[in-house]
Design a protein around this motif. Sequence first.
Motif, short mmCIF file in Angstrom:
data_model
loop_
_atom_site.label_atom_id
_atom_site.label_comp_id
_atom_site.label_asym_id
_atom_site.label_seq_id
_atom_site.Cartn_x
_atom_site.Cartn_y
_atom_site.Cartn_z
N LEU A 82 -0.65 15.46 -5.07
CA LEU A 82 0.31 14.51 -4.97
C LEU A 82 0.86 14.98 -6.50
O LEU A 82 2.46 15.11 -6.09
CB LEU A 82 -0.60 13.10 -5.80
N VAL A 139 -8.37 12.50 -6.71
CA VAL A 139 -7.33 11.96 -5.95
C VAL A 139 -6.64 12.03 -5.26
O VAL A 139 -6.13 10.96 -3.93
CB VAL A 139 -6.52 10.83 -7.55
N SER A 140 -6.05 13.17 -5.25
CA SER A 140 -5.07 13.40 -3.93
C SER A 140 -6.00 13.89 -2.90
O SER A 140 -6.27 13.90 -1.97
CB SER A 140 -4.61 15.49 -4.77
N PHE A 145 -9.20 12.73 -2.15
CA PHE A 145 -9.67 11.08 -1.69
C PHE A 145 -8.66 10.66 -0.87
O PHE A 145 -8.79 10.54 0.49
CB PHE A 145 -10.07 10.66 -3.09
N LYS A 146 -7.89 11.06 -1.27
CA LYS A 146 -6.13 9.79 -0.64
C LYS A 146 -5.81 10.63 1.09
O LYS A 146 -6.22 10.19 1.83
CB LYS A 146 -4.94 9.73 -1.32
N ALA A 147 -6.41 11.97 0.89
CA ALA A 147 -5.37 12.71 1.63
C ALA A 147 -6.56 12.45 3.48
O ALA A 147 -6.16 12.20 4.25
CB ALA A 147 -4.96 14.49 1.96
N TYR A 204 -10.22 10.55 2.97
CA TYR A 204 -11.23 9.54 3.38
C TYR A 204 -9.99 8.37 3.32
O TYR A 204 -10.57 7.04 3.60
CB TYR A 204 -11.83 9.61 1.66
N VAL A 205 -8.61 7.87 2.53
CA VAL A 205 -7.73 6.76 2.65
C VAL A 205 -6.54 7.29 4.32
O VAL A 205 -6.99 6.04 4.93
CB VAL A 205 -6.96 6.86 1.49
N GLU A 206 -6.37 8.52 4.33
CA GLU A 206 -5.11 8.76 5.02
C GLU A 206 -6.20 8.80 6.36
O GLU A 206 -5.46 9.75 7.83
CB GLU A 206 -4.08 9.96 4.73
N TYR A 254 -1.64 18.48 0.40
CA TYR A 254 -2.14 17.39 -0.24
C TYR A 254 -2.41 16.79 -1.51
O TYR A 254 -1.77 15.79 -2.07
CB TYR A 254 -3.92 17.59 0.37
#
Length: 253
Positions: free
Chosen positions: A158, A203-204, A206-208, A210-212, A156
């Motif tokens: 980035l 950031v990594s 949150f992206k993995a 809550y976004v993806e 996860y």
Amino acid sequence: MDANTKPETRTADLYRMVMPEHVCPYGIKSKWLLETNGFAVNDHHLTDRAQTEAFMREHEVETTPQTFIDGRRIGGHDDLRAYFGKPVEREGDTSYRPVIAIFAVAALMGLAISWAAFGTVEPIRTAEWVIASAMILLGLQKLRDVEGFSTMFLNYDLLARRWVPYAYIYPFAETGAGLLMLAGALSWLSVPVAFVIGTVGAVSVFKAVYVERRELKCACVGGGSNVPLGFVSLTENLMMIAMAVWMAIRHVI
């Protein structure tokens, strides 16, 4: 029943390995569990490999110890725990226990350091020491198995995905920054390190998560962790960012 008559004690049969070179720890746990639940234990020792294998063939089981109550096979240690209504951790189950333990110990370390330094709990310095101690303890867990951590981290993070050596550097960076912050030394180094790794991590995650919406295990306590990726890892990273910002402000002031 007469008031002076004691209730009949139930009996259990326990078969466990007790060999010169090996005494099964789960057998010891099973015996203790039975006795603390009021059972008299017929403790049958399996004293060599041949005897153990013959027992397993006879009862068509793959492991020992094995417990029998009222002639019925209960099973191994986990089965016995379930029989008594106790929680059983299964392989693959997620758990926040490692992280809770780390943060609890970090909090106690911060309090202990404050007491040793000032003879009291100084709130601001204590908070600094708690966060620094948590960084050190979390980094230490990663350092126990850097290879395992790096593999899980690459799922996860980035920056690590773009530059693999970062996955190996991270445990040393987190631990080192925590130690410097605990000592209040070399802020010019610890502050940017904590800020960068905390920001990239936040950031990594949150992206993995809550976004993806990916369901992953967190590398925050090292490789092989059963801690779910999400709030805990995000908290770890936000904590480092907050500590870096605070130390920078304090250094300027």
